[in-house]
Design a protein around this motif. Sequence first.
Motif, PDB file in Angstrom:
ATOM      1  N   ALA A 203       0.845  -1.204   0.000  1.00  0.00           N
ATOM      2  CA  ALA A 203       0.000   0.000   0.000  1.00  0.00           C
ATOM      3  C   ALA A 203       0.875   1.247   0.000  1.00  0.00           C
ATOM      4  O   ALA A 203       1.959   1.230   0.586  1.00  0.00           O
ATOM      5  CB  ALA A 203      -0.922  -0.010   1.210  1.00  0.00           C
ATOM      6  N   PRO A 204       0.467   2.286  -0.675  1.00  0.00           N
ATOM      7  CA  PRO A 204      -0.837   2.544  -1.291  1.00  0.00           C
ATOM      8  C   PRO A 204      -1.032   1.962  -2.688  1.00  0.00           C
ATOM      9  O   PRO A 204      -2.123   2.009  -3.219  1.00  0.00           O
ATOM     10  CB  PRO A 204      -0.920   4.068  -1.321  1.00  0.00           C
ATOM     11  CG  PRO A 204       0.486   4.526  -1.408  1.00  0.00           C
ATOM     12  CD  PRO A 204       1.293   3.512  -0.650  1.00  0.00           C
TER      13      PRO A 204
ATOM     14  N   VAL B 127      -4.627  -9.437  -3.567  1.00  0.00           N
ATOM     15  CA  VAL B 127      -4.282  -8.583  -2.433  1.00  0.00           C
ATOM     16  C   VAL B 127      -4.465  -9.394  -1.158  1.00  0.00           C
ATOM     17  O   VAL B 127      -5.510 -10.016  -0.953  1.00  0.00           O
ATOM     18  CB  VAL B 127      -5.172  -7.313  -2.405  1.00  0.00           C
ATOM     19  CG1 VAL B 127      -4.881  -6.485  -1.162  1.00  0.00           C
ATOM     20  CG2 VAL B 127      -4.945  -6.482  -3.665  1.00  0.00           C
ATOM     21  N   THR B 128      -3.420  -9.400  -0.325  1.00  0.00           N
ATOM     22  CA  THR B 128      -3.475 -10.129   0.944  1.00  0.00           C
ATOM     23  C   THR B 128      -3.248  -9.170   2.098  1.00  0.00           C
ATOM     24  O   THR B 128      -2.674  -8.095   1.936  1.00  0.00           O
ATOM     25  CB  THR B 128      -2.406 -11.252   0.990  1.00  0.00           C
ATOM     26  OG1 THR B 128      -1.111 -10.677   0.850  1.00  0.00           O
ATOM     27  CG2 THR B 128      -2.647 -12.286  -0.096  1.00  0.00           C
TER      28      THR B 128
ATOM     29  N   ASP C 165      -0.353  -6.086   2.478  1.00  0.00           N
ATOM     30  CA  ASP C 165      -0.161  -5.028   3.459  1.00  0.00           C
ATOM     31  C   ASP C 165      -0.753  -5.467   4.789  1.00  0.00           C
ATOM     32  O   ASP C 165      -1.716  -6.235   4.823  1.00  0.00           O
ATOM     33  CB  ASP C 165      -0.771  -3.703   3.006  1.00  0.00           C
ATOM     34  CG  ASP C 165      -0.055  -2.533   3.680  1.00  0.00           C
ATOM     35  OD1 ASP C 165       0.951  -2.069   3.115  1.00  0.00           O
ATOM     36  OD2 ASP C 165      -0.480  -2.122   4.782  1.00  0.00           O
ATOM     37  N   LEU C 166      -0.190  -4.962   5.856  1.00  0.00           N
ATOM     38  CA  LEU C 166      -0.608  -5.342   7.203  1.00  0.00           C
ATOM     39  C   LEU C 166      -1.975  -4.791   7.582  1.00  0.00           C
ATOM     40  O   LEU C 166      -2.784  -5.466   8.208  1.00  0.00           O
ATOM     41  CB  LEU C 166       0.447  -4.875   8.217  1.00  0.00           C
ATOM     42  CG  LEU C 166       0.112  -5.036   9.693  1.00  0.00           C
ATOM     43  CD1 LEU C 166      -0.056  -6.511  10.039  1.00  0.00           C
ATOM     44  CD2 LEU C 166       1.178  -4.409  10.556  1.00  0.00           C
ATOM     45  N   LYS C 167      -2.256  -3.563   7.186  1.00  0.00           N
ATOM     46  CA  LYS C 167      -3.467  -2.894   7.645  1.00  0.00           C
ATOM     47  C   LYS C 167      -4.591  -2.998   6.621  1.00  0.00           C
ATOM     48  O   LYS C 167      -4.386  -2.741   5.436  1.00  0.00           O
ATOM     49  CB  LYS C 167      -3.173  -1.424   7.949  1.00  0.00           C
ATOM     50  CG  LYS C 167      -2.166  -1.266   9.079  1.00  0.00           C
ATOM     51  CD  LYS C 167      -1.930   0.159   9.440  1.00  0.00           C
ATOM     52  CE  LYS C 167      -0.949   0.227  10.608  1.00  0.00           C
ATOM     53  NZ  LYS C 167      -0.586   1.581  10.938  1.00  0.00           N
ATOM     54  N   VAL C 168      -5.774  -3.352   7.100  1.00  0.00           N
ATOM     55  CA  VAL C 168      -6.936  -3.526   6.231  1.00  0.00           C
ATOM     56  C   VAL C 168      -7.270  -2.231   5.495  1.00  0.00           C
ATOM     57  O   VAL C 168      -7.564  -2.261   4.295  1.00  0.00           O
ATOM     58  CB  VAL C 168      -8.161  -4.023   7.045  1.00  0.00           C
ATOM     59  CG1 VAL C 168      -9.408  -4.059   6.187  1.00  0.00           C
ATOM     60  CG2 VAL C 168      -7.889  -5.384   7.643  1.00  0.00           C
ATOM     61  N   GLN C 169      -7.201  -1.103   6.191  1.00  0.00           N
ATOM     62  CA  GLN C 169      -7.510   0.177   5.557  1.00  0.00           C
ATOM     63  C   GLN C 169      -6.545   0.463   4.406  1.00  0.00           C
ATOM     64  O   GLN C 169      -6.940   0.974   3.367  1.00  0.00           O
ATOM     65  CB  GLN C 169      -7.452   1.341   6.565  1.00  0.00           C
ATOM     66  CG  GLN C 169      -8.422   1.235   7.707  1.00  0.00           C
ATOM     67  CD  GLN C 169      -7.859   0.418   8.888  1.00  0.00           C
ATOM     68  OE1 GLN C 169      -6.855  -0.267   8.799  1.00  0.00           O
ATOM     69  NE2 GLN C 169      -8.568   0.486  10.011  1.00  0.00           N
ATOM     70  N   ARG C 170      -5.275   0.110   4.590  1.00  0.00           N
ATOM     71  CA  ARG C 170      -4.290   0.315   3.526  1.00  0.00           C
ATOM     72  C   ARG C 170      -4.534  -0.658   2.374  1.00  0.00           C
ATOM     73  O   ARG C 170      -4.291  -0.317   1.215  1.00  0.00           O
ATOM     74  CB  ARG C 170      -2.868   0.201   4.076  1.00  0.00           C
ATOM     75  CG  ARG C 170      -2.519   1.365   5.005  1.00  0.00           C
ATOM     76  CD  ARG C 170      -1.138   1.243   5.615  1.00  0.00           C
ATOM     77  NE  ARG C 170      -0.067   1.133   4.643  1.00  0.00           N
ATOM     78  CZ  ARG C 170       0.533   2.151   4.047  1.00  0.00           C
ATOM     79  NH1 ARG C 170       0.143   3.384   4.308  1.00  0.00           N
ATOM     80  NH2 ARG C 170       1.525   1.954   3.208  1.00  0.00           N
ATOM     81  N   CYS C 171      -5.027  -1.849   2.673  1.00  0.00           N
ATOM     82  CA  CYS C 171      -5.395  -2.799   1.606  1.00  0.00           C
ATOM     83  C   CYS C 171      -6.548  -2.238   0.777  1.00  0.00           C
ATOM     84  O   CYS C 171      -6.571  -2.400  -0.446  1.00  0.00           O
ATOM     85  CB  CYS C 171      -5.775  -4.155   2.195  1.00  0.00           C
ATOM     86  SG  CYS C 171      -4.367  -5.106   2.796  1.00  0.00           S
ATOM     87  N   ASP C 172      -7.502  -1.589   1.441  1.00  0.00           N
ATOM     88  CA  ASP C 172      -8.609  -0.954   0.715  1.00  0.00           C
ATOM     89  C   ASP C 172      -8.090   0.113  -0.244  1.00  0.00           C
ATOM     90  O   ASP C 172      -8.533   0.202  -1.395  1.00  0.00           O
ATOM     91  CB  ASP C 172      -9.615  -0.329   1.690  1.00  0.00           C
ATOM     92  CG  ASP C 172     -10.433  -1.362   2.437  1.00  0.00           C
ATOM     93  OD1 ASP C 172     -10.514  -2.521   1.972  1.00  0.00           O
ATOM     94  OD2 ASP C 172     -11.003  -1.012   3.486  1.00  0.00           O
TER      95      ASP C 172
END
Length: 163
Positions: A17-18, A70-71, A47-54
């Motif tokens: 991410a991003p 995407v994981t 990416d570790l953070k769900v928000q960053r995966c979004d």
Amino acid sequence: LFLNVQAGHHILDMCAAPGSKTFQLLEMIHQSKEPGLLPTALVIANDLKVQRCDVLIHNTKRMCTANLIVTNHEAQSFPSCSLAKDDSEAYKDHCKPQRLEFDRVLCDVPCSGDGTLRKSHDLWRKWSSSMGNEFHLLQVNIAMRGVLPYLKWVVGWFTQLAQ
């Protein structure tokens, strides 16, 4: 460009991410294919953070590709992956999963944050060198997780480069 990504490569972007580097990887695999053929490459963007995966999904969606997964996992303990091989003989019975070995690993580890001090003046009061040093072990662990399965290849590559 340093990664020399090809249309058939399996690529792991460990801290994606991003998504701008992931998008560039996807562009490379689509540009390197023969006209009229879809690339067989696979990019796993983690990416570790769900928000960053979004955000990552949003930023890569305009590529409109089936070559991206995407994981959401800790990069320093990213699990081994399996991929079903589609051999015509084996496919009749069943696809046997095989360990997925990545041809390329992109590892842009989280930074210590000291570079953002010039942009965020309020961080000056909060930031200390010990905060930056706390990231060092995480950075090393992520980098080691990315390189250890491929250490033999990396040593060979650097040996060729030195010659």
